[in-house]
Design a protein around this motif. Structure first.
Motif, PDB file in Angstrom:
ATOM      1  N   SER A  77      10.225  -8.370   0.137  1.00 40.26           N
ATOM      2  CA  SER A  77      10.447  -8.627   1.563  1.00 40.26           C
ATOM      3  C   SER A  77       9.123  -8.780   2.300  1.00 40.26           C
ATOM      4  N   ILE A  78       8.151  -7.901   1.987  1.00 41.90           N
ATOM      5  CA  ILE A  78       6.823  -8.002   2.597  1.00 41.90           C
ATOM      6  C   ILE A  78       6.196  -9.355   2.279  1.00 41.90           C
TER       7      ILE A  78
ATOM      8  N   LEU B 264       4.130   3.825  -4.366  1.00 44.57           N
ATOM      9  CA  LEU B 264       4.073   2.491  -3.779  1.00 44.57           C
ATOM     10  C   LEU B 264       5.459   2.037  -3.336  1.00 44.57           C
ATOM     11  N   PRO B 265       5.543   1.029  -2.473  1.00 47.81           N
ATOM     12  CA  PRO B 265       6.849   0.532  -2.030  1.00 47.81           C
ATOM     13  C   PRO B 265       7.698   0.034  -3.207  1.00 47.81           C
ATOM     14  N   ALA B 266       9.004   0.126  -3.060  1.00 46.67           N
ATOM     15  CA  ALA B 266       9.934  -0.343  -4.087  1.00 46.67           C
ATOM     16  C   ALA B 266       9.851  -1.868  -4.208  1.00 46.67           C
ATOM     17  N   GLU B 267      10.310  -2.384  -5.344  1.00 44.89           N
ATOM     18  CA  GLU B 267      10.208  -3.818  -5.614  1.00 44.89           C
ATOM     19  C   GLU B 267      10.882  -4.657  -4.529  1.00 44.89           C
ATOM     20  N   ASP B 268      12.045  -4.245  -4.061  1.00 42.64           N
ATOM     21  CA  ASP B 268      12.747  -4.998  -3.018  1.00 42.64           C
ATOM     22  C   ASP B 268      11.907  -5.057  -1.741  1.00 42.64           C
TER      23      ASP B 268
ATOM     24  N   LEU C  28       0.829  -1.203   0.000  1.00 42.55           N
ATOM     25  CA  LEU C  28       0.000   0.000   0.000  1.00 42.55           C
ATOM     26  C   LEU C  28       0.869   1.260   0.000  1.00 42.55           C
ATOM     27  N   PRO C  29       0.303   2.397  -0.379  1.00 44.62           N
ATOM     28  CA  PRO C  29       1.070   3.651  -0.340  1.00 44.62           C
ATOM     29  C   PRO C  29       1.642   3.903   1.052  1.00 44.62           C
ATOM     30  N   GLY C  30       2.938   4.115   1.113  1.00 42.92           N
ATOM     31  CA  GLY C  30       3.600   4.422   2.374  1.00 42.92           C
ATOM     32  C   GLY C  30       3.775   3.234   3.299  1.00 42.92           C
ATOM     33  N   GLN C  31       3.490   2.021   2.830  1.00 41.97           N
ATOM     34  CA  GLN C  31       3.556   0.845   3.709  1.00 41.97           C
ATOM     35  C   GLN C  31       4.969   0.265   3.733  1.00 41.97           C
ATOM     36  N   ASP C  32       5.433  -0.101   4.936  1.00 38.66           N
ATOM     37  CA  ASP C  32       6.685  -0.845   5.047  1.00 38.66           C
ATOM     38  C   ASP C  32       6.373  -2.245   5.581  1.00 38.66           C
ATOM     39  N   GLN C  33       7.419  -3.018   5.795  1.00 39.00           N
ATOM     40  CA  GLN C  33       7.235  -4.399   6.223  1.00 39.00           C
ATOM     41  C   GLN C  33       6.528  -4.477   7.576  1.00 39.00           C
ATOM     42  N   CYS C  34       6.874  -3.606   8.495  1.00 40.40           N
ATOM     43  CA  CYS C  34       6.237  -3.621   9.818  1.00 40.40           C
ATOM     44  C   CYS C  34       4.741  -3.353   9.709  1.00 40.40           C
ATOM     45  N   ASP C  35       4.370  -2.399   8.854  1.00 38.01           N
ATOM     46  CA  ASP C  35       2.952  -2.096   8.657  1.00 38.01           C
ATOM     47  C   ASP C  35       2.201  -3.316   8.122  1.00 38.01           C
ATOM     48  N   ALA C  36       2.778  -3.963   7.124  1.00 37.64           N
ATOM     49  CA  ALA C  36       2.110  -5.105   6.499  1.00 37.64           C
ATOM     50  C   ALA C  36       1.939  -6.260   7.485  1.00 37.64           C
TER      51      ALA C  36
ATOM     52  N   GLN D  15      -1.390  -8.219  -3.200  1.00 36.78           N
ATOM     53  CA  GLN D  15      -0.704  -6.945  -3.416  1.00 36.78           C
ATOM     54  C   GLN D  15      -1.592  -5.978  -4.189  1.00 36.78           C
ATOM     55  N   LEU D  16      -1.577  -4.721  -3.765  1.00 32.48           N
ATOM     56  CA  LEU D  16      -2.271  -3.669  -4.501  1.00 32.48           C
ATOM     57  C   LEU D  16      -1.637  -3.530  -5.881  1.00 32.48           C
ATOM     58  N   THR D  17      -2.459  -3.591  -6.912  1.00 32.02           N
ATOM     59  CA  THR D  17      -1.991  -3.361  -8.270  1.00 32.02           C
ATOM     60  C   THR D  17      -2.767  -2.188  -8.868  1.00 32.02           C
TER      61      THR D  17
END
Length: 376
Positions: free
Chosen positions: A217-218, A209-213, A166-174, A193-195
């Protein structure tokens, strides 16, 4: 050629507010013409009864739009009318999509009494800022309350729908969202995953959106968490407790048959002579209600299309498919796909286990490339 199992999809096309990522056939409306639409659905079914070919309906899925905007009385009329015109199999799985808004939550018990025995709740996230970014009309407290109330209404079988990337989402958020969902012990989780789809607000105004890497990881950490908590991934974005996979969707992915009712619905029917037909209903709710021509397209699939569509869906399943099922569902010889299977297995993208074919872990990561091998 034996006929495959038969499912029924019913589309209720209205919603309170169109989400910016949504590319489904959904329309904002102030007042839903419930009585007229239920009557149109049942009239549509009457016209399509010959497609059933003597089979019971094994699963029912009511999607949208936001079906839970309909009243309990309207869903009861719909279920009763369907039951009069077709035969529901024993142990019918009857799923209905619902949103966590307070108005819908109050109707969960009515939906249960109408014959719905499985709810799919569109939570998407348990974080208010993420819900706002997705344009959702509910907040995180309403999401938690809705899950508690569907359990109190007697729904032992339910799905929680979550999105990641999601916009602004990191691994901890997910992972936080997953942890929150797991606390409610849902039998099933859809985590995808949001597309950014064409013809959506997000397509015209793309969010960051989050970068591919980070997305990878998410995905990896989320899958590990779900496995650790007893959820088996049986499809690309579907996870369940033992015996709680969504039978309706498994029938789709296994190239089963399904009737379609409602504005914008799509169906697939196999004939005893082996012909496979796809058909679609008019997308405009107003035209569907008028009833002059509800089915607007009907197309017989050619051999290559049949093979391509089977592989497109079947390879989404972690357990894959048997070559016997391929021949039964497509009416085609396994020799048609033997060269591609051999090549993909040599590259360790497919795993061959006797009669069964499935993607390897590597193949699942490059699923689009695997499927492309079967396209003409």
């Amino acid at each position: 050629m034996p006929l495959p199992p038969l499912s029924l999809y019913v589309h209720l096309p209205w919603c309170e507010r169109k989400c910016p990522y949504c590319d489904f056939n959904s329309h904002e409306i102030a007042r839903i013409p419930e009585r007229e639409y239920v009557a149109a659905l049942l009239a549509d079914l009457e016209e399509d009864l010959e497609l059933i070919q003597g089979r019971p309906v094994s699963t029912l899925f009511i999607g949208g739009g936001t079906p839970s905007l309909f009243s309990g009385a309207a869903i009861e009329r719909l279920m009763a009318g369907l039951g009069e015109k077709l035969t529901f199999a024993d142990h019918l799985e009857a799923t209905m999509e619902a949103n966590p808004g307070s108005a819908e939550v109050e109707k969960f018990g009515e939906f249960r009494r109408a014959g719905i025995n499985r709810l799919s709740l569109g939570v998407q996230s348990f974080q208010d800022e993420k819900l706002q970014a997705l344009g959702r009309v509910h907040n995180s407290n309403q999401a938690r309350s809705a899950i508690e109330q569907l359990q109190q209404a007697g729904f032992e079988n339910f799905n929680i729908d979550l999105m990641h990337g999601l916009p602004g989402q990191d691994q901890c958020d997910a992972l936080f969202d997953l942890e929150q969902a797991i606390e409610f012990q849902p039998p099933h989780l859809s985590w995808y995953q949001l597309t950014i789809e064409p013809n959506t607000f997000f397509n015209k105004h793309p969010p960051v959106l989050p970068a591919e890497d980070n997305l990878a990881s998410i995905q990896d950490c989320g899958e590990a968490l779900l496995a650790d908590r007893g959820y088996t991934q049986y499809e690309v974005s579907a996870y369940s407790r033992p015996g709680k996979s969504c039978r309706h969707n498994v029938n789709y992915w296994s190239f089963g048959d399904y009737l379609a009712l409602g504005a914008g619905g799509h169906g697939k029917i196999t004939r005893s002579d082996g012909r496979i037909t796809r058909y679609a209903k008019t997308r405009a709710p107003a035209d569907y209600l008028k009833g002059k021509q509800r089915t607007v397209s009907r197309r017989h699939l050619g051999r290559d299309e049949i093979v391509e569509e089977f592989m497109l869906f079947a390879l989404r399943l972690n357990d894959g498919f048997s070559l016997q099922r391929f021949e039964q569902r497509t009416g085609q010889s396994r020799q048609l796909i033997a060269p591609q299977i051999a090549s993909l297995a040599q590259r360790e993208l497919l795993v061959l286990d006797g009669d069964n074919i499935k993607t390897s872990e590597l193949g699942r990561r490059f699923l689009d490339s695997v499927i492309t091998e079967f396209l003409h």
